[in-house]
Design an enzyme around this catalytic site. Structure first.
Site, short mmCIF file in Angstrom:
data_model
loop_
_atom_site.label_atom_id
_atom_site.label_comp_id
_atom_site.label_asym_id
_atom_site.label_seq_id
_atom_site.Cartn_x
_atom_site.Cartn_y
_atom_site.Cartn_z
N ILE A 18 31.46 36.60 44.79
CA ILE A 18 31.54 37.88 45.51
C ILE A 18 31.92 39.01 44.55
O ILE A 18 31.38 40.12 44.63
CB ILE A 18 32.58 37.79 46.66
CG1 ILE A 18 32.16 36.71 47.66
CG2 ILE A 18 32.73 39.14 47.36
CD1 ILE A 18 33.18 36.43 48.77
N ASP A 37 38.45 39.13 34.22
CA ASP A 37 38.37 37.76 34.75
C ASP A 37 38.74 36.77 33.65
O ASP A 37 38.68 37.12 32.46
CB ASP A 37 36.92 37.51 35.25
CG ASP A 37 36.83 36.41 36.29
OD1 ASP A 37 37.30 35.29 36.01
OD2 ASP A 37 36.29 36.66 37.38
N ASP A 60 43.77 37.55 32.42
CA ASP A 60 44.43 36.68 33.40
C ASP A 60 45.43 37.55 34.13
O ASP A 60 46.43 38.00 33.56
CB ASP A 60 45.13 35.51 32.68
CG ASP A 60 45.74 34.52 33.67
OD1 ASP A 60 46.06 34.93 34.81
OD2 ASP A 60 45.90 33.35 33.30
N TYR A 150 47.03 29.73 50.46
CA TYR A 150 45.99 30.76 50.34
C TYR A 150 46.11 31.77 51.49
O TYR A 150 46.14 32.98 51.26
CB TYR A 150 44.61 30.08 50.36
CG TYR A 150 43.45 31.05 50.42
CD1 TYR A 150 43.02 31.72 49.27
CD2 TYR A 150 42.77 31.30 51.62
CE1 TYR A 150 41.95 32.62 49.34
CE2 TYR A 150 41.71 32.18 51.69
CZ TYR A 150 41.30 32.84 50.55
OH TYR A 150 40.25 33.73 50.61
N LYS A 154 46.99 35.85 51.54
CA LYS A 154 46.05 36.84 52.09
C LYS A 154 46.74 37.68 53.17
O LYS A 154 46.45 38.85 53.34
CB LYS A 154 44.80 36.14 52.63
CG LYS A 154 43.95 35.53 51.52
CD LYS A 154 43.31 36.60 50.67
CE LYS A 154 42.80 36.14 49.34
NZ LYS A 154 42.22 37.22 48.53
N1 LIG Z 1 34.11 33.13 49.88
C1 LIG Z 1 34.59 33.38 51.08
O1 LIG Z 1 34.11 32.84 52.09
C2 LIG Z 1 35.73 34.33 51.22
C3 LIG Z 1 36.22 34.58 52.51
C4 LIG Z 1 37.27 35.49 52.66
C5 LIG Z 1 37.80 36.13 51.55
N2 LIG Z 1 37.31 35.86 50.30
C6 LIG Z 1 37.92 36.56 49.17
O2 LIG Z 1 36.91 37.13 48.36
C7 LIG Z 1 37.34 37.13 46.99
C8 LIG Z 1 36.29 36.43 46.12
O3 LIG Z 1 36.15 35.12 46.64
P1 LIG Z 1 35.14 34.06 46.01
O4 LIG Z 1 34.91 33.02 47.03
O5 LIG Z 1 33.99 34.78 45.40
O6 LIG Z 1 36.07 33.42 44.88
P2 LIG Z 1 35.68 32.59 43.56
O7 LIG Z 1 36.70 31.52 43.40
O8 LIG Z 1 34.25 32.19 43.57
O9 LIG Z 1 35.90 33.69 42.44
C9 LIG Z 1 37.17 34.11 42.11
C10 LIG Z 1 37.12 34.73 40.74
O10 LIG Z 1 38.48 35.02 40.35
C11 LIG Z 1 38.64 34.61 39.01
N3 LIG Z 1 40.06 34.31 38.75
C12 LIG Z 1 40.77 33.24 39.22
N4 LIG Z 1 42.03 33.30 38.72
C13 LIG Z 1 42.10 34.42 37.96
C14 LIG Z 1 43.13 35.02 37.18
N5 LIG Z 1 44.35 34.44 37.07
N6 LIG Z 1 42.87 36.16 36.54
C15 LIG Z 1 41.64 36.74 36.62
N7 LIG Z 1 40.63 36.21 37.32
C16 LIG Z 1 40.85 35.07 37.98
C17 LIG Z 1 37.74 33.39 38.86
O11 LIG Z 1 37.46 33.11 37.50
C18 LIG Z 1 36.53 33.82 39.67
O12 LIG Z 1 35.61 34.52 38.87
C19 LIG Z 1 38.69 36.42 46.96
O13 LIG Z 1 39.73 37.35 46.95
C20 LIG Z 1 38.69 35.63 48.26
O14 LIG Z 1 40.00 35.39 48.74
C21 LIG Z 1 36.30 34.98 50.12
#
Ligand SMILES: NC(=O)c1ccc[n+]([C@@H]2O[C@H](COP(=O)([O-])OP(=O)(O)OC[C@H]3O[C@@H](n4cnc5c(N)ncnc54)[C@H](O)[C@@H]3O)[C@@H](O)[C@H]2O)c1
Length: 263
Positions: A18, A37, A60, A150, A154
């Site tokens: 996302i 990232d 990070d 988690y 949130k």
């Molecule tokens: N996918 C869903 O269905 C969903 C639903 C509700 C909310 N969200 C929110 O959307 C956002 C993106 O979700 P996603 O599913 O694409 O997540 P994902 O796990 O695919 O991607 C998360 C990204 O964060 C990076 N990351 C992790 N730890 C890190 C750190 N310490 N420092 C810097 N970067 C770091 C990872 O490398 C990755 O690129 C998140 O905040 C998630 O909570 C997602």
């Protein structure tokens, strides 16, 4: 959308999924982007594919010195900062068996990381009357099976964002959250073996629109919140969840009809 062209954004978690969709959408709108990232190869690859207006900065967000380096690199390359998008997250969660270490790690990445980045970006956002978008989730609002840490983080993001909105309003900085429903992402891809139709079928009963969200649908909402079109919106949460939160426990079945049939 108005107010995005020529601006500069930092997107945490922008290397994949996302977050990467947000990066692509911002670039499409003429915004320059710093991808912050820990996923180096995906981040570098994405930045390279999008050209000169995008910088990958290994960051990070659980470390203050990485956050400082990210902001320094942003100002050095682009000379300004308009938007902070806090999308990075960890799904680290062992429910009721989660350890204190895991609890704190989850808070550190999902809540404190975005807070410290916003805090360090504040002087620059003040100059540009910028905007912050924090990623929350449907998981912040209802209990979900197997989850504890988690969802807790949130939920915390909602209250943090409301307070940030109030504290930064005097400097003309807006702070909002987006709360996606199930959205196509790395986790769903891995769990379903890449089968989007099967994923939609599972999600259908509890998303009114009968499917999971597309990454671009979340990204477009983030862009709206950054844009001039949202100039009077702050401290708000925008659900992008296909009706998930509006649906009650009866889901989409006609329970009264079931009762009548049961006689
Ligand atoms: N996918 C869903 O269905 C969903 C639903 C509700 C909310 N969200 C929110 O959307 C956002 C993106 O979700 P996603 O599913 O694409 O997540 P994902 O796990 O695919 O991607 C998360 C990204 O964060 C990076 N990351 C992790 N730890 C890190 C750190 N310490 N420092 C810097 N970067 C770091 C990872 O490398 C990755 O690129 C998140 O905040 C998630 O909570 C997602």
């Amino acid at each position: 959308m108005k107010g995005l062209n020529g601006k500069v954004a930092i997107v945490t978690g922008g290397a994949t999924s996302i977050g990467a969709a947000v990066v692509e959408a911002l670039v499409g709108a003429g915004t320059k982007v710093v991808i912050a990232d820990i996923a180096v190869s995906s981040g570098e690859k994405l930045a390279k594919s999008l050209g000169d207006g995008v910088l990958f900065q290994k960051t990070d967000i659980s470390f203050d010195h990485d956050i400082k380096k990210c902001i320094d690199a942003t100002i050095q390359k682009f000379s300004r900062l308009d938007f902070v998008i806090n999308a990075a997250c960890t799904y680290l969660d062992n429910g009721m068996n989660s350890t204190r270490e895991e609890f704190l790690q989850s808070v550190n990445i999902n809540v404190a990381g975005g807070f410290v980045l916003t805090q360090k970006a504040w002087p620059y956002l003040k100059k540009t009357k910028g905007a912050v978008v924090n990623f929350s989730s449907i998981g912040a609002k209802v209990a979900q099976p197997g989850r504890c840490l988690y969802s807790m983080t949130k939920g915390a993001i909602h209250q943090l964002s409301r307070n940030e909105a109030l504290l930064l309003a005097k400097d003309g900085i807006r702070v909002n959250t987006v709360s996606p429903g199930w959205t196509w992402c790395t986790v769903l891809d891995e769990l379903s073996g890449g089968d989007k139709k099967a994923t939609d079928n599972i999600a259908s009963p509890f998303h009114m629109l009968g499917r999971v969200g597309k990454q671009k649908e979340i990204a477009d909402t983030v862009l709206f919140l950054c844009s001039d079109h949202a100039s009077f919106i702050t401290g708000a949460d925008i659900p992008v969840d296909g009706g998930y939160m509006a649906l009650g426990p009866e889901q989409q079945d006609d329970a009264l009809a079931k009762l009548a049939d049961a006689r």
